[in-house]
Scaffold this motif. Sequence first.
Motif, PDB file in Angstrom:
ATOM      1  N   GLU A 188       0.860  -1.180   0.000  1.00 20.42           N
ATOM      2  CA  GLU A 188       0.000   0.000   0.000  1.00 20.42           C
ATOM      3  C   GLU A 188       0.897   1.231   0.000  1.00 20.42           C
ATOM      4  OE1 GLU A 188      -2.630  -0.272   3.320  1.00 20.42           O
ATOM      5  OE2 GLU A 188      -3.537  -2.152   2.654  1.00 20.42           O
ATOM      6  N   HIS A 189       0.291   2.434   0.011  1.00 21.03           N
ATOM      7  CA  HIS A 189       1.087   3.641   0.112  1.00 21.03           C
ATOM      8  C   HIS A 189       1.944   3.583   1.375  1.00 21.03           C
ATOM      9  CE1 HIS A 189      -2.086   5.058  -2.657  1.00 21.03           C
ATOM     10  NE2 HIS A 189      -1.154   5.900  -3.084  1.00 21.03           N
ATOM     11  N   GLY A 190       3.185   4.034   1.268  1.00 24.60           N
ATOM     12  CA  GLY A 190       4.047   4.040   2.445  1.00 24.60           C
ATOM     13  C   GLY A 190       5.503   3.911   2.072  1.00 24.60           C
ATOM     14  N   SER A 191       6.301   3.437   3.013  1.00 24.24           N
ATOM     15  CA  SER A 191       7.751   3.336   2.842  1.00 24.24           C
ATOM     16  C   SER A 191       8.111   2.043   2.127  1.00 24.24           C
ATOM     17  CB  SER A 191       8.430   3.394   4.215  1.00 24.24           C
ATOM     18  OG  SER A 191       8.067   4.575   4.898  1.00 24.24           O
ATOM     19  N   HIS A 192       8.064   2.079   0.792  1.00 22.11           N
ATOM     20  CA  HIS A 192       8.311   0.864   0.002  1.00 22.11           C
ATOM     21  C   HIS A 192       9.194   1.185  -1.196  1.00 22.11           C
ATOM     22  CE1 HIS A 192       5.271  -1.149   2.393  1.00 22.11           C
ATOM     23  NE2 HIS A 192       4.394  -0.217   2.073  1.00 22.11           N
ATOM     24  N   THR A 193      10.368   1.740  -0.931  1.00 26.22           N
ATOM     25  CA  THR A 193      11.292   2.110  -1.998  1.00 26.22           C
ATOM     26  C   THR A 193      11.573   0.917  -2.918  1.00 26.22           C
ATOM     27  OG1 THR A 193      12.359   3.740  -0.571  1.00 26.22           O
ATOM     28  CG2 THR A 193      13.594   3.018  -2.505  1.00 26.22           C
ATOM     29  N   GLY A 194      11.492   1.159  -4.217  1.00 29.30           N
ATOM     30  CA  GLY A 194      11.769   0.113  -5.197  1.00 29.30           C
ATOM     31  C   GLY A 194      10.569  -0.726  -5.570  1.00 29.30           C
ATOM     32  N   SER A 195       9.473  -0.565  -4.847  1.00 33.48           N
ATOM     33  CA  SER A 195       8.255  -1.310  -5.166  1.00 33.48           C
ATOM     34  C   SER A 195       7.459  -0.593  -6.255  1.00 33.48           C
ATOM     35  CB  SER A 195       7.386  -1.450  -3.910  1.00 33.48           C
ATOM     36  OG  SER A 195       8.049  -2.175  -2.912  1.00 33.48           O
ATOM     37  N   THR A 196       6.585  -1.345  -6.911  1.00 38.02           N
ATOM     38  CA  THR A 196       5.668  -0.746  -7.887  1.00 38.02           C
ATOM     39  C   THR A 196       4.286  -0.666  -7.268  1.00 38.02           C
ATOM     40  OG1 THR A 196       6.924  -1.642  -9.749  1.00 38.02           O
ATOM     41  CG2 THR A 196       4.676  -0.924 -10.195  1.00 38.02           C
ATOM     42  N   LEU A 197       3.940   0.503  -6.754  1.00 38.74           N
ATOM     43  CA  LEU A 197       2.618   0.730  -6.187  1.00 38.74           C
ATOM     44  C   LEU A 197       1.580   0.582  -7.286  1.00 38.74           C
ATOM     45  CD1 LEU A 197       1.164   1.765  -3.520  1.00 38.74           C
ATOM     46  CD2 LEU A 197       1.284   4.029  -4.598  1.00 38.74           C
ATOM     47  N   ALA A 198       0.517  -0.163  -7.064  1.00 36.95           N
ATOM     48  CA  ALA A 198      -0.470  -0.439  -8.113  1.00 36.95           C
ATOM     49  C   ALA A 198      -1.051   0.841  -8.700  1.00 36.95           C
ATOM     50  CB  ALA A 198      -1.578  -1.320  -7.561  1.00 36.95           C
ATOM     51  N   GLU A 199      -1.194   1.855  -7.877  1.00 43.62           N
ATOM     52  CA  GLU A 199      -1.769   3.116  -8.363  1.00 43.62           C
ATOM     53  C   GLU A 199      -0.876   3.813  -9.390  1.00 43.62           C
ATOM     54  OE1 GLU A 199      -4.018   2.252  -4.670  1.00 43.62           O
ATOM     55  OE2 GLU A 199      -1.931   2.049  -5.302  1.00 43.62           O
ATOM     56  N   ALA A 200       0.441   3.535  -9.349  1.00 47.70           N
ATOM     57  CA  ALA A 200       1.356   4.211 -10.267  1.00 47.70           C
ATOM     58  C   ALA A 200       1.112   3.823 -11.728  1.00 47.70           C
ATOM     59  CB  ALA A 200       2.802   3.943  -9.857  1.00 47.70           C
ATOM     60  N   PRO A 201       1.112   2.542 -12.089  1.00 50.40           N
ATOM     61  CA  PRO A 201       0.784   2.198 -13.477  1.00 50.40           C
ATOM     62  C   PRO A 201      -0.650   2.562 -13.848  1.00 50.40           C
ATOM     63  CG  PRO A 201       1.058   0.210 -12.158  1.00 50.40           C
ATOM     64  CD  PRO A 201       1.548   1.346 -11.340  1.00 50.40           C
ATOM     65  N   ALA A 202      -1.568   2.480 -12.885  1.00 50.09           N
ATOM     66  CA  ALA A 202      -2.950   2.871 -13.173  1.00 50.09           C
ATOM     67  C   ALA A 202      -3.014   4.354 -13.534  1.00 50.09           C
ATOM     68  CB  ALA A 202      -3.843   2.563 -11.980  1.00 50.09           C
ATOM     69  N   ASP A 203      -2.308   5.183 -12.782  1.00 47.26           N
ATOM     70  CA  ASP A 203      -2.284   6.623 -13.071  1.00 47.26           C
ATOM     71  C   ASP A 203      -1.627   6.910 -14.418  1.00 47.26           C
ATOM     72  OD1 ASP A 203      -3.518   7.149 -10.670  1.00 47.26           O
ATOM     73  OD2 ASP A 203      -1.682   7.764  -9.627  1.00 47.26           O
ATOM     74  N   ALA A 204      -0.695   6.032 -14.829  1.00 45.95           N
ATOM     75  CA  ALA A 204       0.006   6.222 -16.100  1.00 45.95           C
ATOM     76  C   ALA A 204      -0.800   5.715 -17.292  1.00 45.95           C
ATOM     77  CB  ALA A 204       1.358   5.520 -16.056  1.00 45.95           C
ATOM     78  N   GLY A 205      -1.918   5.036 -17.030  1.00 48.98           N
ATOM     79  CA  GLY A 205      -2.782   4.595 -18.114  1.00 48.98           C
ATOM     80  C   GLY A 205      -2.949   3.099 -18.250  1.00 48.98           C
ATOM     81  N   ALA A 206      -2.314   2.329 -17.375  1.00 44.63           N
ATOM     82  CA  ALA A 206      -2.485   0.875 -17.426  1.00 44.63           C
ATOM     83  C   ALA A 206      -3.879   0.484 -16.958  1.00 44.63           C
ATOM     84  CB  ALA A 206      -1.433   0.181 -16.563  1.00 44.63           C
ATOM     85  N   THR A 207      -4.407  -0.575 -17.539  1.00 41.13           N
ATOM     86  CA  THR A 207      -5.730  -1.068 -17.144  1.00 41.13           C
ATOM     87  C   THR A 207      -5.661  -2.471 -16.549  1.00 41.13           C
ATOM     88  OG1 THR A 207      -6.150  -1.956 -19.362  1.00 41.13           O
ATOM     89  CG2 THR A 207      -6.875   0.312 -18.919  1.00 41.13           C
ATOM     90  N   GLY A 208      -4.466  -3.086 -16.567  1.00 38.75           N
ATOM     91  CA  GLY A 208      -4.316  -4.423 -16.008  1.00 38.75           C
ATOM     92  C   GLY A 208      -2.881  -4.694 -15.634  1.00 38.75           C
ATOM     93  N   THR A 209      -2.640  -5.831 -15.019  1.00 30.31           N
ATOM     94  CA  THR A 209      -1.281  -6.215 -14.651  1.00 30.31           C
ATOM     95  C   THR A 209      -1.088  -7.726 -14.676  1.00 30.31           C
ATOM     96  OG1 THR A 209       0.453  -6.039 -12.957  1.00 30.31           O
ATOM     97  CG2 THR A 209      -1.802  -6.264 -12.165  1.00 30.31           C
ATOM     98  N   LEU A 210       0.082  -8.139 -15.099  1.00 32.91           N
ATOM     99  CA  LEU A 210       0.528  -9.514 -14.934  1.00 32.91           C
ATOM    100  C   LEU A 210       0.985  -9.706 -13.496  1.00 32.91           C
ATOM    101  CD1 LEU A 210       2.777  -9.952 -18.091  1.00 32.91           C
ATOM    102  CD2 LEU A 210       0.719 -11.264 -17.613  1.00 32.91           C
ATOM    103  N   LEU A 211       0.885 -10.914 -13.001  1.00 34.22           N
ATOM    104  CA  LEU A 211       1.409 -11.256 -11.686  1.00 34.22           C
ATOM    105  C   LEU A 211       2.017 -12.655 -11.750  1.00 34.22           C
ATOM    106  CD1 LEU A 211      -1.542 -10.077  -9.390  1.00 34.22           C
ATOM    107  CD2 LEU A 211       0.656  -8.917  -9.703  1.00 34.22           C
ATOM    108  N   ASN A 212       3.114 -12.843 -11.014  1.00 33.42           N
ATOM    109  CA  ASN A 212       3.729 -14.165 -10.855  1.00 33.42           C
ATOM    110  C   ASN A 212       4.233 -14.767 -12.156  1.00 33.42           C
ATOM    111  OD1 ASN A 212       4.439 -16.250  -8.908  1.00 33.42           O
ATOM    112  ND2 ASN A 212       2.937 -17.543  -9.930  1.00 33.42           N
TER     113      ASN A 212
END
Length: 212
Positions: A60-84
Amino acid sequence: MFILINLKAYPCDPVEIAQAADTVTTEHDADIAIAPQAAHIQRVADTGIETWAQHVSPVEHGSHTGSTLAEAPADAGATGTLLNHSENRRTLAEIDASLDAADRAGLSTVVCANNPEQIAAATSLGPDAVAVEPPELIGTGTPVSQADPDIVRDAVTAVERVDPEVDVYCGAGISTGEDVTSAKELGADGVLLASGVAKADDPKAALESLIE
């Protein structure tokens, strides 16, 4: 059939491929999406093609340097994500948390897995889709639908038993329209591929060969 092109970290032009995909989608009424590197998501999304993230982190939002917060690609225009993906494996707990993160950001999800047993476990977590991808076939040009069609059939059966609302995609070695047709005949709702388009000299021709 849904066609999801994972550009991985290949030395390709993501915008050129996205523009080609957008043209093919329009001309042939195809269902294509592109998953570029995180830094390229907005540029790819700006072409108009459906755009996916290659991964979102279980944070979630917080101290997670190097992580990809889900909201970041969503804000950039992504509509989905691969996982695993096989090249970015996670524990079930991490996948579950990433699914929660994707849901929070309004992203559709595809969870990759190696075999029908793992597909069943992934399905139980409630993604929008799962993709069966034996890692030994990734990048080989030999599709799983040809090398071991029972894996695809058994994955489809496993999903139907756990949650028939979850779509099943076929990955690993997909590169031709024949491969897409074979995946569909085995019960898949879509395909996941990478090098067949990302490494192609002519991405538009490669995409057209997939849908013809």
